[in-house]
Design a protein around this motif. Structure first.
Motif, PDB file in Angstrom:
ATOM      1  N   LYS A  65       0.841  -1.189   0.000  1.00 54.13           N
ATOM      2  CA  LYS A  65       0.000   0.000   0.000  1.00 54.13           C
ATOM      3  C   LYS A  65       0.878   1.242   0.000  1.00 54.13           C
ATOM      4  O   LYS A  65       1.870   1.296   0.728  1.00 54.13           O
TER       5      LYS A  65
ATOM      6  N   SER B 147       0.954   5.737  -0.389  1.00 55.85           N
ATOM      7  CA  SER B 147       0.185   6.976  -0.361  1.00 55.85           C
ATOM      8  C   SER B 147       0.298   7.660  -1.717  1.00 55.85           C
ATOM      9  O   SER B 147       1.024   7.218  -2.608  1.00 55.85           O
ATOM     10  N   LEU B 148      -0.388   8.774  -1.854  1.00 55.43           N
ATOM     11  CA  LEU B 148      -0.380   9.502  -3.125  1.00 55.43           C
ATOM     12  C   LEU B 148       0.992  10.103  -3.445  1.00 55.43           C
ATOM     13  O   LEU B 148       1.232  10.523  -4.585  1.00 55.43           O
ATOM     14  N   LEU B 149       1.887  10.146  -2.450  1.00 49.04           N
ATOM     15  CA  LEU B 149       3.233  10.679  -2.698  1.00 49.04           C
ATOM     16  C   LEU B 149       4.001   9.841  -3.718  1.00 49.04           C
ATOM     17  O   LEU B 149       4.935  10.338  -4.349  1.00 49.04           O
TER      18      LEU B 149
ATOM     19  N   TRP C 241       3.203   8.654  -6.669  1.00 50.74           N
ATOM     20  CA  TRP C 241       3.079   8.999  -8.090  1.00 50.74           C
ATOM     21  C   TRP C 241       3.916  10.212  -8.486  1.00 50.74           C
ATOM     22  O   TRP C 241       4.622  10.154  -9.502  1.00 50.74           O
ATOM     23  N   PRO C 242       3.892  11.312  -7.739  1.00 50.59           N
ATOM     24  CA  PRO C 242       4.829  12.395  -8.089  1.00 50.59           C
ATOM     25  C   PRO C 242       6.280  11.961  -7.903  1.00 50.59           C
ATOM     26  O   PRO C 242       7.170  12.446  -8.604  1.00 50.59           O
TER      27      PRO C 242
ATOM     28  N   CYS D 299       9.013   8.280  -3.022  1.00 54.01           N
ATOM     29  CA  CYS D 299       8.523   6.906  -3.179  1.00 54.01           C
ATOM     30  C   CYS D 299       8.664   6.147  -1.863  1.00 54.01           C
ATOM     31  O   CYS D 299       7.773   5.381  -1.471  1.00 54.01           O
TER      32      CYS D 299
ATOM     33  N   ALA E 281       6.151   7.282   0.622  1.00 59.80           N
ATOM     34  CA  ALA E 281       4.822   6.772   0.263  1.00 59.80           C
ATOM     35  C   ALA E 281       4.574   5.386   0.840  1.00 59.80           C
ATOM     36  O   ALA E 281       3.428   4.985   1.055  1.00 59.80           O
TER      37      ALA E 281
END
Length: 302
Positions: free
Chosen positions: A118, A120-122, A124-125, A287, A290
């Motif tokens: 799992k 977090s949204l971090l 992808w950037p 990454c 995340a």
């Protein structure tokens, strides 16, 4: 072995890996791409076997680990060595080493599918920034330019391709080895396999070892021992040291590696190139952050 001492050994391993690209480049210039790599891993294999008091018993390792993870490890090391050695210039060898440092974000990316990690949204950037950083550095001294990027890659694509495949394979290896190694370390066996494959290629090929001086031989012995020491120290570090500290520091390896390479190879780098290196580093850290949702991503460094 205290946690502090184990952590120090892990940090030493990271520093050694930071020097690897530059050292293997100068050795392949002296001994040849295949022979240079074969000699490095031969000395490394001997060193690891001495450290482990003999060749590890193959029967202790699960077949899935030896065949699956072992093949990934062996191919990764060979491809990375060839990518650096086959680079048309020292500048390009530094560029391909930066491509190799896409492995942190690729470990996380692959863990999403392999280990149901799992994030977090971090994430992808982070992965986008890492790839942009590589493209930025390869584009040339004026920053990202799609035409310069394509031209630089197509002029000599093999080293870039080998480095990217290597980074992808290392991401696979790191995700699978923790699942299948059953607490055992097969690196000495993998080093032996790498040396045998490289010597076979050398004997069947047309490459010849040129005249080398004493300094090249001394450097070869040192590098072969150091690469073995790095793996041995890293194993101690991740087992008994501060994993959080080592994980964070490992993500700054691109900066240390490029800095050492620029100095050792006497290859000045532009400000634009360093912007790309910083992007890759920040992207890798994003990454990693995340994954703090569950903190299950395997720690690895190279």
């Amino acid at each position: 072995m205290t946690s502090i001492k184990a952590s120090i050994l892990g940090i030493i391993a990271i520093l050694i890996w930071s020097c690897f690209t530059a050292l293997i480049r100068t050795l392949t210039e002296s001994f040849g791409v295949v022979a240079g790599a074969a000699l490095i891993y031969t000395i490394g294999a001997i060193t690891l076997c001495i450290y482990n008091r003999g060749i590890p018993n193959i029967k202790k390792f699960p077949i899935s680990y030896l065949l699956g993870c072992g093949i990934l490890f062996v191919i990764y090391e060979i491809l990375l060595s060839f990518a650096v050695g086959l680079a048309s210039s020292r500048q390009q060898s530094i560029e391909v080493s930066l491509i190799n440092y896409l492995w942190p974000c690729l470990i996380v990316f692959l863990s999403i599918f392999i280990n149901k990690q799992k994030v977090s949204l971090l994430f992808w950037p982070g992965i986008v920034l890492s790839f942009i950083g590589v493209a930025w550095s390869i584009s040339g001294e004026y920053g990202f330019n799609i035409y310069n990027l394509i031209n630089n890659i197509t002029t000599d694509p093999i080293p870039y391709l080998l480095a990217f495949i290597a980074a992808f394979l290392w991401g696979l290896y790191c995700n699978l080895s923790k699942r299948f190694n059953n607490g055992n370390n097969g690196v000495p066996l993998f080093f032996i396999a790498i040396a045998l494959i490289l010597w076979t290629k050398f004997l069947l090929g047309s490459e010849k070892i040129g005249q080398v001086d004493f300094s090249a031989i001394a450097e070869l012995i040192l590098v072969g021992i150091l690469i073995a020491v790095a793996y041995a120290f890293w194993e101690i570090g991740i087992q008994k040291g501060n994993m959080l500290l080592l994980a964070i520091l490992s993500y700054f390896t691109p900066i240390a590696s490029v800095l050492f390479s620029a100095i050792w190879l006497k290859t000045p780098l532009t400000i634009s190139f360093w912007y790309g290196v910083i992007m890759v580093t920040i992207g890798s850290l994003l990454c990693w952050l995340a994954t703090r949702v569950t903190n299950k991503v395997p720690a690895s460094s190279h």
